[in-house]
Design a protein around this motif. Structure first.
Motif, short mmCIF file in Angstrom:
data_model
loop_
_atom_site.label_atom_id
_atom_site.label_comp_id
_atom_site.label_asym_id
_atom_site.label_seq_id
_atom_site.Cartn_x
_atom_site.Cartn_y
_atom_site.Cartn_z
N LEU A 188 -35.63 -3.61 11.81
CA LEU A 188 -36.95 -4.22 12.00
C LEU A 188 -38.10 -3.26 11.70
N LEU A 189 -37.86 -2.30 10.80
CA LEU A 189 -38.95 -1.42 10.38
C LEU A 189 -40.01 -2.22 9.64
N THR A 190 -39.58 -3.02 8.67
CA THR A 190 -40.50 -3.91 7.96
C THR A 190 -40.06 -5.36 8.05
N GLY A 191 -38.83 -5.61 8.47
CA GLY A 191 -38.38 -6.97 8.72
C GLY A 191 -39.05 -7.53 9.97
N LYS A 192 -39.00 -8.85 10.12
CA LYS A 192 -39.67 -9.49 11.26
C LYS A 192 -38.67 -10.31 12.06
N ALA A 193 -38.71 -10.14 13.38
CA ALA A 193 -37.80 -10.88 14.25
C ALA A 193 -37.99 -12.38 14.10
N GLU A 194 -39.25 -12.82 13.91
CA GLU A 194 -39.48 -14.26 13.82
C GLU A 194 -38.84 -14.89 12.59
N ASN A 195 -38.45 -14.08 11.61
CA ASN A 195 -37.78 -14.62 10.42
C ASN A 195 -36.37 -15.13 10.73
N ILE A 196 -35.77 -14.60 11.80
CA ILE A 196 -34.39 -14.97 12.12
C ILE A 196 -34.22 -15.54 13.51
N PHE A 217 -29.86 -5.46 1.14
CA PHE A 217 -31.26 -5.81 0.93
C PHE A 217 -32.20 -4.98 1.80
N ALA A 218 -31.67 -4.01 2.52
CA ALA A 218 -32.51 -3.20 3.40
C ALA A 218 -33.34 -2.22 2.59
N SER A 219 -34.65 -2.31 2.70
CA SER A 219 -35.56 -1.35 2.08
C SER A 219 -36.99 -1.83 2.25
N PRO A 220 -37.93 -0.92 2.55
CA PRO A 220 -39.33 -1.30 2.38
C PRO A 220 -39.53 -1.74 0.92
N ALA A 221 -40.33 -2.78 0.71
CA ALA A 221 -40.41 -3.34 -0.64
C ALA A 221 -41.82 -3.56 -1.14
N SER A 222 -42.82 -3.29 -0.32
CA SER A 222 -44.19 -3.44 -0.77
C SER A 222 -44.85 -2.08 -0.87
N PRO A 223 -45.88 -1.94 -1.71
CA PRO A 223 -46.54 -0.64 -1.86
C PRO A 223 -47.02 -0.05 -0.53
N LEU A 224 -47.60 -0.88 0.35
CA LEU A 224 -48.05 -0.35 1.63
C LEU A 224 -46.89 0.22 2.43
N ASP A 225 -45.76 -0.48 2.39
CA ASP A 225 -44.60 -0.06 3.18
C ASP A 225 -44.00 1.24 2.67
N TYR A 226 -43.73 1.30 1.36
CA TYR A 226 -43.04 2.51 0.92
C TYR A 226 -43.98 3.70 0.77
N GLN A 283 -38.13 7.18 4.69
CA GLN A 283 -37.22 6.09 5.04
C GLN A 283 -36.82 5.29 3.80
N THR A 284 -37.77 5.12 2.87
CA THR A 284 -37.48 4.38 1.64
C THR A 284 -36.44 5.11 0.80
N LEU A 285 -36.60 6.42 0.67
CA LEU A 285 -35.62 7.21 -0.07
C LEU A 285 -34.27 7.21 0.62
N LYS A 286 -34.28 7.28 1.95
CA LYS A 286 -33.01 7.31 2.68
C LYS A 286 -32.24 5.99 2.57
N VAL A 287 -32.96 4.87 2.69
CA VAL A 287 -32.24 3.59 2.64
C VAL A 287 -31.74 3.29 1.23
N GLY A 288 -32.45 3.82 0.21
CA GLY A 288 -31.98 3.65 -1.16
C GLY A 288 -30.78 4.53 -1.47
N SER A 289 -30.67 5.65 -0.79
CA SER A 289 -29.56 6.58 -1.05
C SER A 289 -28.49 6.45 0.03
N LEU A 290 -28.80 6.91 1.26
CA LEU A 290 -27.81 6.86 2.34
C LEU A 290 -27.46 5.43 2.73
N GLY A 291 -28.48 4.55 2.75
CA GLY A 291 -28.21 3.16 3.09
C GLY A 291 -27.30 2.49 2.07
N THR A 292 -27.52 2.80 0.79
CA THR A 292 -26.65 2.26 -0.25
C THR A 292 -25.25 2.84 -0.13
N LEU A 293 -25.16 4.15 0.14
CA LEU A 293 -23.86 4.79 0.32
C LEU A 293 -23.08 4.16 1.47
#
Length: 329
Positions: A33-41, A73-82, A88-98
């Motif tokens: 829930l770093l950039t995800g929203k609880a109300e979405n689910i 699908f985990a990753s900040p995806a908007s310019p403001l977020d990343y 965190q963006t670099l980690k989720v793209g690397s370690l999160g993908t791994l």
């Protein structure tokens, strides 16, 4: 089918949760829930086909039982977020993908990576085809996102070639629809929020830069078609109808009937001048192309934004309550 979706509380991830549950899948949503929203689910809490795990996928993750699909699908995806969360963006793209690939490998599951049109950078080829290698500034402020996704693609293909993991890569172009955050740094939600609030519409540069907007239901349909296909190389999924950012601002002013004025701000560093997917491969391999017109999609999104703004005005503490509800489960 039992499917894990990392980033499942995000804009696109949550729509995938709904879509796959309707297809009969049991869905395990993993999100910190770093950039995800609880109300979405939150509407899925209590559904026997849905399970939520609050966890950062950049750390080791464990899922009990069998798993058929892992969708990363985990990753900040908007310019403001990343720009706010570069590490965190670099980690989720690397370690999160791994970690996500490791889960797929251990479970002998199919793996699908959510990549992005940003791997093309500020392209010198137009429209962008999957065989174009891109034009990216690796040390610019946007590089944390662009290069994280390029690395994630490379790792996905390495796991496919070396470990024989059954992988897919979707390159997602600009997508919009319900559940977008209203102020996330992207043109469409920003324009809509500003128009509804009667604020100035802020266009960067002179507005001549182009984007191509795909409605979220079309995108999710394309992602599912790719998941069940046998295609391992990247596939563009997006709407090839190109529009300037200034034209988009004017369309949103028209449908909102707003009296807001358009003002211009300096163009951000490395902001792409053009963006348009070549979807020839998706048409041929997936028999897919978008169906929702921009006019229809914008009106559906406008309805969501109006309701969201009304909800914030009526229940300012509602978001915190929903966060607690999801955290408890």
């Amino acid at each position: 089918m039992r499917t894990v979706i990392t980033g499942g509380a995000g804009f696109i991830g949550s729509h995938l949760c709904d879509y796959l549950i309707e297809k009969g899948h049991e869905v395990i949503c993993i999100d910190n829930l770093l950039t995800g929203k609880a109300e979405n689910i939150v509407h899925l809490i209590g559904n026997s086909q849905f399970r939520f795990i609050k966890h950062n996928v950049s750390d080791y993750m464990y899922v009990d039982g069998h798993v058929d699909n892992v969708l990363h699908f985990a990753s900040p995806a908007s310019p403001l977020d990343y720009l706010e969360f570069p590490i965190q963006t670099l980690k989720v793209g690397s370690l999160g993908t791994l970690n996500s690939l490791g889960l797929a490998k251990a479970k002998k599951a199919r793996f699908l990576l959510a990549s992005t049109s940003e791997v093309y950078g500020d392209p010198q080829v137009h429209p962008q085809r999957e065989d174009y290698w891109g034009h990216v500034n690796p040390i610019g402020p946007r590089g944390v996102y662009d290069e994280a996704k390029r690395f994630a693609e490379a790792m996905t293909m390495a796991y496919h070639r070396y470990h024989q993991v059954d992988t897919r890569i979707v390159r997602i172009f600009n997508t919009y629809g319900p559940r977008m955050r209203m102020k996330d740094g992207r043109a469409l939600p920003n324009f809509m929020h500003q128009a509804l609030k009667g604020e100035h519409i802020t266009v960067f540069g002179n507005g001549s830069q182009t984007r191509s907007f795909c409605y979220v239901s079309d995108l999710v349909d394309g992602i599912y078609r790719l998941l069940v296909s046998h295609e391992h190389d990247p596939v563009n999924i997006g709407n090839p109808e190109e529009i300037t950012v200034l034209q988009l601002a004017k369309e949103i002013l028209a449908i909102t009937e707003s009296k807001s004025k358009i003002i211009f701000h300096p163009l951000p560093v490395d902001d792409p001048r053009i963006r348009q997917p070549d979807i020839s491969k998706a048409k041929k391999v997936l028999c897919w192309e978008p169906k929702v017109s921009r006019n229809d999609g914008l009106h559906k999104t406008l309805t969501y934004f109006k309701d969201a703004l009304q909800g914030l005005n009526d229940n300012p503490g509602d978001k915190e309550n929903k966060e607690n509800c999801v955290s408890i489960h």
